[in-house]
Design a protein around this motif. Structure first.
Motif, PDB file in Angstrom:
ATOM      1  N   MET A  44       0.840  -0.968   0.060  1.00  0.00           N
ATOM      2  CA  MET A  44       0.038   0.021   0.065  1.00  0.00           C
ATOM      3  C   MET A  44       0.757   1.114   0.112  1.00  0.00           C
ATOM      4  O   MET A  44       1.923   1.377   0.774  1.00  0.00           O
ATOM      5  N   THR A  45       0.622   2.322  -0.630  1.00  0.00           N
ATOM      6  CA  THR A  45       1.400   3.386  -0.942  1.00  0.00           C
ATOM      7  C   THR A  45       1.145   4.409   0.029  1.00  0.00           C
ATOM      8  O   THR A  45      -0.070   4.345   0.780  1.00  0.00           O
TER       9      THR A  45
ATOM     10  N   GLU B 114      -0.040   7.403  -0.096  1.00  0.00           N
ATOM     11  CA  GLU B 114      -0.825   8.023  -0.667  1.00  0.00           C
ATOM     12  C   GLU B 114      -2.338   7.313  -0.249  1.00  0.00           C
ATOM     13  O   GLU B 114      -3.332   7.831  -0.087  1.00  0.00           O
ATOM     14  N   GLU B 115      -2.210   6.065  -0.628  1.00  0.00           N
ATOM     15  CA  GLU B 115      -3.613   5.363  -0.129  1.00  0.00           C
ATOM     16  C   GLU B 115      -3.766   5.165   1.253  1.00  0.00           C
ATOM     17  O   GLU B 115      -4.885   5.196   1.586  1.00  0.00           O
TER      18      GLU B 115
ATOM     19  N   ARG C  12      -5.442   8.288   2.292  1.00  0.00           N
ATOM     20  CA  ARG C  12      -6.711   8.410   1.886  1.00  0.00           C
ATOM     21  C   ARG C  12      -7.814   7.590   2.706  1.00  0.00           C
ATOM     22  O   ARG C  12      -9.241   7.676   2.722  1.00  0.00           O
TER      23      ARG C  12
END
Length: 128
Positions: A1-2, A4-5, A8
């Motif tokens: 998972m990044t 950014e993810e 969010r």
């Protein structure tokens, strides 16, 4: 998972200290310097000693949480530390809640407020 993810994803904040969660933007607006804030942690309380500051702080803390997609927060707050000759604990709570309500409307973040009593103060003071 990044990263950014992760940012969010919806989150909850269950122990948010209002005086320790003020954004750099808010501190600089009210005091002028983040370094000054960090040097003396009493300074955030200076931002919270009038109704305008408390209302702005309530809004600001939810604005900051919105950036991290927090969907529920519990804001810990000791209203006795904001009490002055012209502002009672009740007025302090009302001002904070006005700002939180405004933040809830704009950012859709549910919140609770934890009003803290302080061990070093008399029971009568804490009941106020």
């Amino acid at each position: 998972m990044t990263r950014e993810e992760l940012l969010r994803l919806p989150k909850v904040e269950l122990h948010c200290h209002l005086d320790g969660s003020l954004s750099q933007e808010f501190i600089e607006k009210r005091l002028g310097s983040l370094a000054e804030y960090l040097e003396k942690f009493d300074l955030p309380c200076q931002c919270l000693r009038d109704e305008e500051g408390l209302e702005e702080a309530g809004y600001d803390v939810l604005k900051s949480m919105n950036r991290e997609h927090v969907c529920y927060a519990e804001i810990r707050f000791a209203p006795l530390f904001s009490e002055t000759e012209t502002m009672s604990c009740g007025k302090a709570m009302e001002a904070l809640i006005r700002g939180l309500k405004r933040g809830k409307q704009e950012f859709d973040i549910e919140y609770g407020v934890i009003a803290c009593a302080m061990r070093h103060l008399a029971e009568e003071e804490n009941w106020r």
